[in-house]
Design a protein around this motif. Structure first.
Motif, PDB file in Angstrom:
ATOM      1  N   ASP A 160       0.822  -1.209   0.000  1.00  0.00           N
ATOM      2  CA  ASP A 160       0.000   0.000   0.000  1.00  0.00           C
ATOM      3  C   ASP A 160       0.860   1.265   0.000  1.00  0.00           C
ATOM      4  O   ASP A 160       0.483   2.288  -0.589  1.00  0.00           O
ATOM      5  CB  ASP A 160      -0.942  -0.003   1.204  1.00  0.00           C
ATOM      6  N   TYR A 161       2.003   1.221   0.655  1.00  0.00           N
ATOM      7  CA  TYR A 161       2.906   2.368   0.669  1.00  0.00           C
ATOM      8  C   TYR A 161       3.389   2.670  -0.750  1.00  0.00           C
ATOM      9  O   TYR A 161       3.373   3.829  -1.193  1.00  0.00           O
ATOM     10  CB  TYR A 161       4.092   2.075   1.589  1.00  0.00           C
ATOM     11  N   MET A 162       3.819   1.649  -1.474  1.00  0.00           N
ATOM     12  CA  MET A 162       4.319   1.857  -2.831  1.00  0.00           C
ATOM     13  C   MET A 162       3.200   2.298  -3.777  1.00  0.00           C
ATOM     14  O   MET A 162       3.432   3.105  -4.685  1.00  0.00           O
ATOM     15  CB  MET A 162       4.987   0.590  -3.349  1.00  0.00           C
ATOM     16  N   CYS A 210       8.639   7.817 -18.105  1.00  0.00           N
ATOM     17  CA  CYS A 210       7.869   7.102 -17.093  1.00  0.00           C
ATOM     18  C   CYS A 210       8.667   5.918 -16.550  1.00  0.00           C
ATOM     19  O   CYS A 210       8.716   5.699 -15.326  1.00  0.00           O
ATOM     20  CB  CYS A 210       6.538   6.626 -17.690  1.00  0.00           C
ATOM     21  N   MET A 211       9.305   5.158 -17.425  1.00  0.00           N
ATOM     22  CA  MET A 211      10.095   4.014 -16.965  1.00  0.00           C
ATOM     23  C   MET A 211      11.281   4.456 -16.125  1.00  0.00           C
ATOM     24  O   MET A 211      11.630   3.811 -15.133  1.00  0.00           O
ATOM     25  CB  MET A 211      10.548   3.167 -18.157  1.00  0.00           C
ATOM     26  N   ARG A 212      11.918   5.531 -16.509  1.00  0.00           N
ATOM     27  CA  ARG A 212      13.048   6.028 -15.715  1.00  0.00           C
ATOM     28  C   ARG A 212      12.589   6.489 -14.333  1.00  0.00           C
ATOM     29  O   ARG A 212      13.299   6.302 -13.332  1.00  0.00           O
ATOM     30  CB  ARG A 212      13.735   7.171 -16.461  1.00  0.00           C
ATOM     31  N   ALA A 213      11.399   7.075 -14.265  1.00  0.00           N
ATOM     32  CA  ALA A 213      10.859   7.506 -12.977  1.00  0.00           C
ATOM     33  C   ALA A 213      10.539   6.310 -12.086  1.00  0.00           C
ATOM     34  O   ALA A 213      10.838   6.312 -10.882  1.00  0.00           O
ATOM     35  CB  ALA A 213       9.610   8.358 -13.198  1.00  0.00           C
ATOM     36  N   ILE A 214       9.924   5.273 -12.682  1.00  0.00           N
ATOM     37  CA  ILE A 214       9.624   4.056 -11.918  1.00  0.00           C
ATOM     38  C   ILE A 214      10.910   3.428 -11.400  1.00  0.00           C
ATOM     39  O   ILE A 214      11.010   3.041 -10.227  1.00  0.00           O
ATOM     40  CB  ILE A 214       8.859   3.039 -12.791  1.00  0.00           C
ATOM     41  N   ILE A 217      12.296   5.295  -8.447  1.00  0.00           N
ATOM     42  CA  ILE A 217      11.534   5.049  -7.227  1.00  0.00           C
ATOM     43  C   ILE A 217      11.875   3.685  -6.636  1.00  0.00           C
ATOM     44  O   ILE A 217      12.066   3.535  -5.420  1.00  0.00           O
ATOM     45  CB  ILE A 217      10.016   5.148  -7.514  1.00  0.00           C
ATOM     46  N   ILE A 218      11.979   2.677  -7.499  1.00  0.00           N
ATOM     47  CA  ILE A 218      12.272   1.324  -7.035  1.00  0.00           C
ATOM     48  C   ILE A 218      13.640   1.249  -6.358  1.00  0.00           C
ATOM     49  O   ILE A 218      13.805   0.592  -5.322  1.00  0.00           O
ATOM     50  CB  ILE A 218      12.203   0.333  -8.211  1.00  0.00           C
TER      51      ILE A 218
END
Length: 327
Positions: A160-162, A210-214, A217-218
């Motif tokens: 839920d946090y992610m 978008c992929m670079r942002a994901i 974050i990961i």
């Protein structure tokens, strides 16, 4: 019925025609393409092709005798009958006593075949060229750890946090996606592993960003006290009001028994969540997930997407719909 199958060639031909028609529609559905790509990319290409569907040629050759033989084999390997309703034990036995299921029910229970997620051993990606209105992005890592009861509270909180972090970072702050979510999948068998995954749907022009942002974050998860407190309060409130009714009691018991738990472990999870702090959660994520290999799955029009990020991080393979669907 399924328990008392009879030979009806006309019915079989009608069923096959219906399946073929549905397959044609399926290959035009963006939602269906996403689902098929997940099965193909998460479970492993070879396992998926072997176990999920018949090819067009196999479908055309299928006859009633072969189908009935296969049904008998399947029924003969099942080891559990569940029933929830007003009938007592004798009445249920009477209903089933003449069925093919009971006649093939094993005299001695055989160990259930365990399941294991396809391991992510390296950073790689699969891209399906699909005539879709937008791009679907999925990233996952097979968390190489068997089921552990002490992980439950962390897994629920992290999921839920992610979800909240992805929504805030990708949608609210940067307008990089139409939809986002994240999940942690617990093992379904003692040999299975944990799986972490995140999803996004975005415009073709924003795929690379978008992929670079994901990925950012990961590998460097944002720390937010407010998000953590909200998620923790919501989970505790849900746990306090959660109740199991009807066949969900049976389903929960059977699901948990496959991982060696023979009671409702929700109380354990509730107590764990109460004790976990934000620092505990971040430490758990960094130790268990952050440095794992990840696989990206992308569905969309290849010529309309910038895939340079995927090419820079490891092997990238473009797959056809025939490979993914199996037909």
């Amino acid at each position: 019925s399924f328990f008392r199958p009879v030979q009806d060639e006309a019915e079989l031909e009608a069923l096959k025609a219906n399946i073929v028609q549905n397959r044609k529609y399926s290959k035009t559905s963006f939602h269906s393409a996403q689902s098929k790509m997940l099965l193909y990319g998460v479970n492993g290409e070879d396992v998926y092709r072997t176990n999920t569907s018949l090819s067009d040629e196999e479908m055309d050759k299928l006859d009633m005798a072969t189908l009935l033989d296969d049904i008998k084999i399947i029924l003969g390997t099942l080891d559990t009958i569940t029933y929830w309703g007003p009938a007592d034990e004798d009445e249920v036995k009477a209903i089933l006593e003449d069925s093919l299921f009971v006649r093939n029910f094993p005299k001695k229970r055989q160990p259930r075949q365990t399941e294991e997620s396809f391991p992510t051993t390296k950073d790689d990606s699969l891209v399906m060229d699909f005539n879709s209105p937008s791009a679907f992005i999925h990233v996952h890592s097979n968390w190489n750890e068997k089921y552990c009861l002490e992980n439950n509270g962390y897994v629920r909180l992290l999921e839920d946090y992610m979800k909240d972090i992805l929504y805030k970072e990708l949608r609210e702050s940067r307008a990089l996606s139409y939809a986002t979510t994240s999940l942690f999948v617990e093992p379904v068998d003692l040999n299975d592993n944990y799986l972490f995954a995140s999803f996004a749907i975005t415009h073709f022009s924003k795929v690379d960003e978008c992929m670079r942002a994901i990925d950012s974050i990961i590998h460097d998860i944002p720390v937010s006290e407010s998000v953590f407190n909200k998620v923790k309060d919501n989970l505790l409130a849900y746990a306090r009001s959660r109740r199991l009714f009807g066949d969900s009691l049976l389903e929960t018991y059977l699901t948990k028994s496959r991982i060696g738990i023979f009671y409702d472990s929700a109380k354990d999870t509730y107590e764990q969540i109460q004790r976990i702090t934000l620092d505990d959660l971040m430490q758990f994520y960094r130790q268990k997930v952050q440095n794992n290999p990840f696989r990206y799955l992308v569905v969309g029009q290849v010529d309309s997407m910038d895939l340079s990020f995927l090419k820079s991080r490891g092997e990238m393979r473009v797959v056809t719909s025939e490979e993914v669907y199996g037909w």
